[in-house]
Design a protein around this motif. Structure first.
Motif, PDB file in Angstrom:
ATOM      1  N   GLY A 129       0.796  -1.221   0.000  1.00 17.54           N
ATOM      2  CA  GLY A 129       0.000   0.000   0.000  1.00 17.54           C
ATOM      3  C   GLY A 129       0.825   1.266   0.000  1.00 17.54           C
ATOM      4  O   GLY A 129       0.293   2.364  -0.161  1.00 17.54           O
ATOM      5  N   LYS A 130       2.138   1.161   0.177  1.00 15.40           N
ATOM      6  CA  LYS A 130       2.980   2.356   0.218  1.00 15.40           C
ATOM      7  C   LYS A 130       3.506   2.675  -1.173  1.00 15.40           C
ATOM      8  O   LYS A 130       3.705   1.795  -2.007  1.00 15.40           O
ATOM      9  N   GLU A 131       3.760   3.951  -1.371  1.00 14.62           N
ATOM     10  CA  GLU A 131       4.284   4.378  -2.662  1.00 14.62           C
ATOM     11  C   GLU A 131       5.800   4.166  -2.692  1.00 14.62           C
ATOM     12  O   GLU A 131       6.495   4.417  -1.722  1.00 14.62           O
ATOM     13  N   VAL A 132       6.268   3.686  -3.827  1.00 11.48           N
ATOM     14  CA  VAL A 132       7.709   3.524  -3.987  1.00 11.48           C
ATOM     15  C   VAL A 132       8.129   4.202  -5.280  1.00 11.48           C
ATOM     16  O   VAL A 132       7.447   4.090  -6.293  1.00 11.48           O
ATOM     17  N   SER A 133       9.209   4.979  -5.237  1.00 12.23           N
ATOM     18  CA  SER A 133       9.678   5.585  -6.479  1.00 12.23           C
ATOM     19  C   SER A 133      11.153   5.269  -6.705  1.00 12.23           C
ATOM     20  O   SER A 133      11.915   5.107  -5.745  1.00 12.23           O
ATOM     21  N   LEU A 134      11.491   5.158  -7.976  1.00 10.32           N
ATOM     22  CA  LEU A 134      12.864   4.801  -8.328  1.00 10.32           C
ATOM     23  C   LEU A 134      13.652   6.077  -8.573  1.00 10.32           C
ATOM     24  O   LEU A 134      13.315   6.867  -9.448  1.00 10.32           O
ATOM     25  N   ILE A 135      14.694   6.270  -7.795  1.00 11.54           N
ATOM     26  CA  ILE A 135      15.462   7.502  -7.910  1.00 11.54           C
ATOM     27  C   ILE A 135      16.611   7.349  -8.897  1.00 11.54           C
ATOM     28  O   ILE A 135      16.881   8.215  -9.710  1.00 11.54           O
ATOM     29  N   GLN A 136      17.293   6.228  -8.824  1.00 16.16           N
ATOM     30  CA  GLN A 136      18.496   6.070  -9.643  1.00 16.16           C
ATOM     31  C   GLN A 136      18.806   4.582  -9.794  1.00 16.16           C
ATOM     32  O   GLN A 136      18.486   3.777  -8.920  1.00 16.16           O
ATOM     33  N   ILE A 137      19.374   4.234 -10.947  1.00 17.64           N
ATOM     34  CA  ILE A 137      19.850   2.868 -11.131  1.00 17.64           C
ATOM     35  C   ILE A 137      21.359   2.943 -11.247  1.00 17.64           C
ATOM     36  O   ILE A 137      21.883   3.780 -11.965  1.00 17.64           O
ATOM     37  N   ALA A 138      22.059   2.065 -10.544  1.00 18.59           N
ATOM     38  CA  ALA A 138      23.518   2.099 -10.613  1.00 18.59           C
ATOM     39  C   ALA A 138      23.969   1.699 -12.015  1.00 18.59           C
ATOM     40  O   ALA A 138      23.244   1.027 -12.740  1.00 18.59           O
ATOM     41  N   PRO A 139      25.165   2.113 -12.392  1.00 18.95           N
ATOM     42  CA  PRO A 139      25.656   1.950 -13.760  1.00 18.95           C
ATOM     43  C   PRO A 139      25.480   0.554 -14.352  1.00 18.95           C
ATOM     44  O   PRO A 139      25.083   0.433 -15.500  1.00 18.95           O
ATOM     45  N   LEU A 140      25.738  -0.491 -13.614  1.00 19.13           N
ATOM     46  CA  LEU A 140      25.616  -1.817 -14.229  1.00 19.13           C
ATOM     47  C   LEU A 140      24.223  -2.396 -13.994  1.00 19.13           C
ATOM     48  O   LEU A 140      24.061  -3.595 -13.840  1.00 19.13           O
ATOM     49  N   LYS A 141      23.230  -1.515 -13.917  1.00 19.29           N
ATOM     50  CA  LYS A 141      21.816  -1.885 -13.790  1.00 19.29           C
ATOM     51  C   LYS A 141      21.458  -2.452 -12.423  1.00 19.29           C
ATOM     52  O   LYS A 141      20.400  -3.035 -12.235  1.00 19.29           O
ATOM     53  N   ASP A 142      22.354  -2.347 -11.502  1.00 22.68           N
ATOM     54  CA  ASP A 142      22.140  -2.943 -10.203  1.00 22.68           C
ATOM     55  C   ASP A 142      23.112  -2.277  -9.239  1.00 22.68           C
ATOM     56  O   ASP A 142      24.247  -2.025  -9.624  1.00 22.68           O
ATOM     57  N   PRO A 143      22.799  -1.966  -8.042  1.00 20.23           N
ATOM     58  CA  PRO A 143      21.502  -1.972  -7.351  1.00 20.23           C
ATOM     59  C   PRO A 143      20.587  -0.801  -7.750  1.00 20.23           C
ATOM     60  O   PRO A 143      20.976   0.014  -8.593  1.00 20.23           O
ATOM     61  N   VAL A 146      10.958   4.837  -0.435  1.00 21.55           N
ATOM     62  CA  VAL A 146       9.716   4.188  -0.077  1.00 21.55           C
ATOM     63  C   VAL A 146       9.332   4.584   1.335  1.00 21.55           C
ATOM     64  O   VAL A 146      10.164   4.547   2.246  1.00 21.55           O
ATOM     65  N   ASN A 147       8.087   5.014   1.489  1.00 17.10           N
ATOM     66  CA  ASN A 147       7.570   5.315   2.824  1.00 17.10           C
ATOM     67  C   ASN A 147       8.509   6.243   3.601  1.00 17.10           C
ATOM     68  O   ASN A 147       8.714   6.088   4.795  1.00 17.10           O
ATOM     69  N   GLY A 148       9.112   7.181   2.901  1.00 12.14           N
ATOM     70  CA  GLY A 148       9.979   8.149   3.576  1.00 12.14           C
ATOM     71  C   GLY A 148      11.433   7.748   3.701  1.00 12.14           C
ATOM     72  O   GLY A 148      12.274   8.572   4.015  1.00 12.14           O
ATOM     73  N   SER A 149      11.754   6.461   3.445  1.00 12.88           N
ATOM     74  CA  SER A 149      13.155   6.033   3.543  1.00 12.88           C
ATOM     75  C   SER A 149      13.816   6.018   2.173  1.00 12.88           C
ATOM     76  O   SER A 149      13.182   5.641   1.191  1.00 12.88           O
ATOM     77  N   HIS A 150      15.064   6.400   2.152  1.00 13.31           N
ATOM     78  CA  HIS A 150      15.852   6.280   0.919  1.00 13.31           C
ATOM     79  C   HIS A 150      16.748   5.062   1.052  1.00 13.31           C
ATOM     80  O   HIS A 150      17.603   5.014   1.930  1.00 13.31           O
ATOM     81  N   LEU A 151      16.557   4.078   0.174  1.00 13.41           N
ATOM     82  CA  LEU A 151      17.286   2.824   0.300  1.00 13.41           C
ATOM     83  C   LEU A 151      17.918   2.420  -1.016  1.00 13.41           C
ATOM     84  O   LEU A 151      17.431   2.777  -2.077  1.00 13.41           O
ATOM     85  N   ALA A 152      19.001   1.654  -0.918  1.00 14.97           N
ATOM     86  CA  ALA A 152      19.518   0.983  -2.101  1.00 14.97           C
ATOM     87  C   ALA A 152      19.315  -0.509  -1.896  1.00 14.97           C
ATOM     88  O   ALA A 152      19.684  -1.046  -0.857  1.00 14.97           O
ATOM     89  N   ILE A 153      18.666  -1.159  -2.864  1.00 13.94           N
ATOM     90  CA  ILE A 153      18.469  -2.603  -2.764  1.00 13.94           C
ATOM     91  C   ILE A 153      18.935  -3.255  -4.060  1.00 13.94           C
ATOM     92  O   ILE A 153      19.014  -2.607  -5.101  1.00 13.94           O
ATOM     93  N   ARG A 154      19.262  -4.531  -3.986  1.00 14.18           N
ATOM     94  CA  ARG A 154      19.714  -5.220  -5.195  1.00 14.18           C
ATOM     95  C   ARG A 154      18.521  -5.598  -6.049  1.00 14.18           C
ATOM     96  O   ARG A 154      17.410  -5.782  -5.561  1.00 14.18           O
ATOM     97  N   LYS A 155      18.810  -5.783  -7.336  1.00 16.81           N
ATOM     98  CA  LYS A 155      17.762  -6.047  -8.300  1.00 16.81           C
ATOM     99  C   LYS A 155      17.005  -7.320  -7.963  1.00 16.81           C
ATOM    100  O   LYS A 155      15.785  -7.388  -8.082  1.00 16.81           O
ATOM    101  N   GLU A 156      17.750  -8.351  -7.532  1.00 14.22           N
ATOM    102  CA  GLU A 156      17.088  -9.622  -7.242  1.00 14.22           C
ATOM    103  C   GLU A 156      15.983  -9.451  -6.202  1.00 14.22           C
ATOM    104  O   GLU A 156      14.952 -10.114  -6.265  1.00 14.22           O
ATOM    105  N   MET A 157      16.202  -8.537  -5.269  1.00 15.11           N
ATOM    106  CA  MET A 157      15.178  -8.312  -4.270  1.00 15.11           C
ATOM    107  C   MET A 157      14.055  -7.444  -4.824  1.00 15.11           C
ATOM    108  O   MET A 157      12.870  -7.691  -4.571  1.00 15.11           O
ATOM    109  N   ALA A 158      14.445  -6.433  -5.609  1.00 17.72           N
ATOM    110  CA  ALA A 158      13.441  -5.549  -6.202  1.00 17.72           C
ATOM    111  C   ALA A 158      12.485  -6.344  -7.085  1.00 17.72           C
ATOM    112  O   ALA A 158      11.303  -6.023  -7.201  1.00 17.72           O
ATOM    113  N   ASP A 159      12.991  -7.399  -7.671  1.00 15.23           N
ATOM    114  CA  ASP A 159      12.188  -8.230  -8.564  1.00 15.23           C
ATOM    115  C   ASP A 159      11.079  -8.980  -7.834  1.00 15.23           C
ATOM    116  O   ASP A 159      10.137  -9.458  -8.451  1.00 15.23           O
TER     117      ASP A 159
END
Ligand SMILES: Nc1nc2c(ncn2[C@@H]2O[C@H](COP(=O)(O)OP(=O)(O)OP(=O)(O)O)[C@@H](O)[C@H]2O)c(=O)[nH]1
Ligand SMILES: [Mg+2]
Lengths: 703, 75
Positions: free
Chosen positions: B36-50, B55-68
């Motif tokens: 139910g929370k909004e998530v926005s993509l700010i940036q993708i690292a050069p090799l497409k990952d992470p 999301v929900n006020g936090s700025h996070l970097a996560i790996r693609k496998e998890m984002a998937d």
């Protein structure tokens, strides 16, 4: 050893909320602070006077997003809060939250509150509220969260006294729970849990169930009781998820009425900086420029103060010589100890500049961006983006760098990082590199701007990194370690570095370097000197024996004295030992004196220069031989008749020091962090073999 | 299969759908990544990952496998 008047207080909170800053304010200590989640990785104690009758023992803990640990540093928090026998088990907890991310911070607060330990909420960074347009209705929030709240700014030293006053009153704090997990999830299950563990708060019992593997303090009986509740692991996992969602619901409800943020005041500085600093191309370009800038300034800015220190120590030696009574002991001081310590102190400027940059990078928030940029690349080498932090700070010292790996959650990535960090060129290698380079590389300009000696040093740094990466690739293919991993890192907001923090960081670190090195050098010089000026019968009879040798029959007195001195040294205890190992190191181009310096370096690399200085000073018996560099330059290889420190031997030594694991401190930390002797022994033998082979090849090609 | 966080483009955002609890690690939930929370993509690292998300006020970097693993409805 609990005294009535001493209150145990734990600082708990999300990473990067300013716990250590608060700790420093409360205790007057100067622990490391930085704008990167995961600076503190171990607990630290300090005292704080609350009132005339009451002193608090404050414990600073690593940051954690939840009481359920993901990484090693986070388990420390769990252990401290659950184990009532732990020496730092708190009488009261200060949950340090931060105004901007209050919602997420409150998740942890709600967990701690449910443990029913007296808890207070300190909302830090209140200095940022106006600029960010944040408004908090403290009175309403107090009621809703059933807690005392203090707005503080540990950077500006605001609200700290109010917090202390509140602490004095901790017995009257409300210890009601905040989120009643039982009724919302599975009333029957939790009721049973509660009645089985009457001595605990319900939430604590629940944590014992979910985090049993980290609770090593449990007795067998307790473990059996717990296991009875763990028949359905899937169910427990589901309940944990439900619990988290439920907690967030409660927090959202509460914040809806008490926390307001005026979006119009929000600046987009963060997104502007991010779009450049994490850009596909510019991101890397900037990172490379930053690194180059650091190296450049280490060499450019440091040269003047280094010359200054050098001349001070030369004068000091001179002074000691002229003012102390003549004799071997004065020699030890003037030619062994003073140059030995000077050989390390001369690096204060370079080390201070290095720390200055590392500390600036950490305080601005840039480090997390580097982690983000490098993660994919580092993963190819079996490491994590987070490994960049240890690899960079390893240029200062491997020991804190290895500690910093604690917040890498994947064990394999962390292990590889720990194993390869000692390859990075730490500051203790600098003194050795510098004197060898000065001896064998001419100070020439190449391409007009670069100094050949500077370039050599740069090449050695690169060699260190390359060795780290190559061995990581190797280990990644060999090691069969299974481990699950989640890579999540918070990207903190950018901050203007606090001058005070940076200053203290530089001063404290430099001081620690000097004192540490100084002590070892002093102690080792004395031991070496003793071993070099005593010996068995051959040593004692040298005066009688040497003149009787035929080859010495027509020497004048001075030359004869020299012969006697070197004969004595060779037959001293240290000489006997050195001669014993000489066959092993001879293929690398070293004589036994270098061998002794090499072995002494196992205590710490920077001892190398001091050890040679001490041995030479004993040998010269009071004659003036000039600086240690001149003395090394004059040393002759008796077999070839050429200079001992020629290009081949010098290169061989440089390579040996670049690769060998000569640091007891690092080995001890690796043992502690990996909980096994296997890994430090692997490092010692693997790096040693590499060093030996590289030095052997270099010497035999170049000689 | 619908959209996941990994299929967002830079600057886009979406709402996190109800996810199956056994694939999402608890720690992600605890960081505020909730249905139910909004998530926005700010940036993708050069090799497409992470991926760098908010999301929900936090700025996070996560790996693609998890984002998937996290299904979303694009906004
Ligand atoms: N503006 C502002 N910045 C602060 C304040 N307190 C701390 N900081 C900054 O916040 C950052 C994090 O501070 P630390 O004290 O290292 O935080 P920590 O909670 O100990 O972090 P970890 O040990 O990584 O969990 C540093 O850059 C501090 O300078 C404050 O009151 N106001
Ligand atoms: Mg800290």
């Amino acid at each position: 050893m609990k005294n009535n008047a001493v209150l145990n207080v734990a600082l708990v909170g999300n990473p990067n909320t300013g716990k250590t800053s608060l700790f420093n304010q409360l205790t007057g200590l100067k622990q490391k602070v930085g704008n990167y989640p995961g600076i503190t990785v171990d607990k630290k104690h300090g005292k704080c006077k609350i009132s005339d009758e009451l002193t608090a023992e404050i414990v600073d803990l690593p940051g954690t997003y939840s009481i359920n640990p993901q990484t090693l540093d986070e388990t420390i928090v769990l252990e401290t809060l659950l184990n009532t026998n732990n020496e730092s088990y708190p009488d009261a907890v200060i949950v340090v939250a931060e105004v901007e991310n209050l919602k997420r911070n409150l998740l942890l607060f709600s967990q701690i509150k449910d443990l029913q330990i007296p808890t207070i909420l300190a909302i830090n960074m209140s200095d940022q509220m106006e600029r960010k347009g944040i408004d908090i209705d403290i009175a309403a929030l107090k009621t809703a969260l059933k807690t005392e709240i203090v707005l503080i700014s540990s950077r500006k030293n605001k609200g700290i006294d109010i917090l202390k006053n509140e602490l004095a009153n901790y017995k009257n704090w409300n210890t009601e729970t905040l989120a009643n997990i039982s009724t919302k999830i599975d009333a029957k299950y939790f009721k049973e849990l509660e009645t089985t563990f009457l001595e605990n708060s319900l939430y604590k019992s629940w944590l014992l169930i979910t985090q049993q593997e980290y609770c090593l303090f449990l007795t067998e009986e307790q473990n059996n009781k717990i296991n009875a509740f763990k028949t359905d692991i899937e169910k427990i996992k589901k309940y944990q998820h439900k619990e988290t969602i439920f907690r967030y619901q409660r927090i959202n409800e509460i914040l809806k009425t008490t926390y307001k943020i005026d979006k119009s005041k929000a600046t987009d500085l963060r997104s502007k900086l991010d779009s450049v600093l994490t850009h596909k191309i510019w991101g890397y370009v900037i990172f490379a420029v930053v690194l180059l800038l650091i190296f450049q300034s280490i060499f450019e800015w440091a040269s003047f103060p280094m010359d200054l220190i050098d001349s001070v120590f030369a004068n000091l030696s001179e002074l000691a010589k002229t003012n102390l009574p003549e004799g071997v002991f004065t020699n030890l001081i003037a030619e062994g100890i003073i140059p030995g310590i000077g050989g390390v102190l001369i690096f204060i400027p370079q080390i201070a500049i290095l720390f200055l940059f590392i500390s600036l990078l950490e305080e601005t928030g840039y480090m997390s961006r580097v982690v983000f940029l490098m993660d994919k690349i580092m993963r190819k080498f079996g490491m994590s983006g987070k490994s960049i932090i240890p690899l960079i700070s390893g240029t200062a010292c491997a020991i804190p760098a290895i500690m910093a790996s604690r917040n890498i959650s994947n064990w394999k990535e962390r292990l590889i990082t720990i194993l390869v960090v000692p390859f990075t060129t730490c500051s203790a290698r600098l003194p050795v590199y510098a004197i060898l380079i000065a001896l064998i590389i001419p100070s020439k300009r190449v391409f007009g701007i670069f100094n050949l000696q500077g370039l050599t040093l740069m090449a050695l740094y690169l060699l260190g990194f390359t060795a780290a990466i190559c061995s990581a690739i190797l280990l990644n293919n060999i090691l069969k370690v299974k481990s699950k991993s989640f890579f999540i890192i918070e990207m903190p907001n950018y901050k203007v570095p606090s001058i005070k923090n940076v200053f203290y960081e530089v001063v404290e670190k430099t001081k620690a370097f000097i004192l540490g090195a100084g002590k070892i050098i002093l102690a080792l010089s004395i031991v070496l000197w003793f071993l070099a000026s005593n010996g068995t019968s051959a040593y004692k009879n040298a005066e009688k024996y040497v003149p009787t040798l035929e080859e010495n029959s027509n020497l004048d007195t001075e030359a004869l004295q020299k012969k006697i001195a070197s004969y004595k040294l060779e037959n001293s205890y240290i000489g006997t030992m050195g001669k014993f190992i000489e066959p092993v190191i001879e293929p690398l181009g070293y004589d036994w004196k270098i061998g002794i310096a090499l072995i002494s370096s196992f205590a710490a690399r920077e001892v190398f220069v001091g050890a040679l200085a001490t041995i030479y000073s004993v040998e010269s018996e009071g004659e003036d031989v000039g600086t240690i560099k001149e003395r090394m330059g004059a040393e002759i290889n008796t077999k070839t008749g050429l200079k001992r420190f020629n290009f081949a031997t010098g290169m061989s030594l440089l390579l040996f020091y670049a690769f060998a694991m000569q640091c007891i401190g690092t080995l001890a930390i690796v043992k502690r962090e990996t909980k096994s002797w296997k890994w430090p022994i692997l490092q010692l033998s693997g790096m040693g073999a590499l060093a030996y082979i590289a030095a052997f090849i270099a010497y035999n090609i170049l000689k | 299969m619908g959209d996941t966080i990994a299929s967002l483009r830079i600057g886009e955002s979406g709402i996190i759908e109800d996810f199956s609890l056994d694939v999402i690690p608890l720690c992600l939930l605890e960081m505020g990544c909730l249905p139910g929370k909004e998530v926005s993509l700010i940036q993708i690292a050069p090799l497409k990952d992470p991926l760098y998300i908010k999301v929900n006020g936090s700025h996070l970097a996560i790996r693609k496998e998890m984002a998937d693993l996290i299904n979303i409805t694009k906004l």
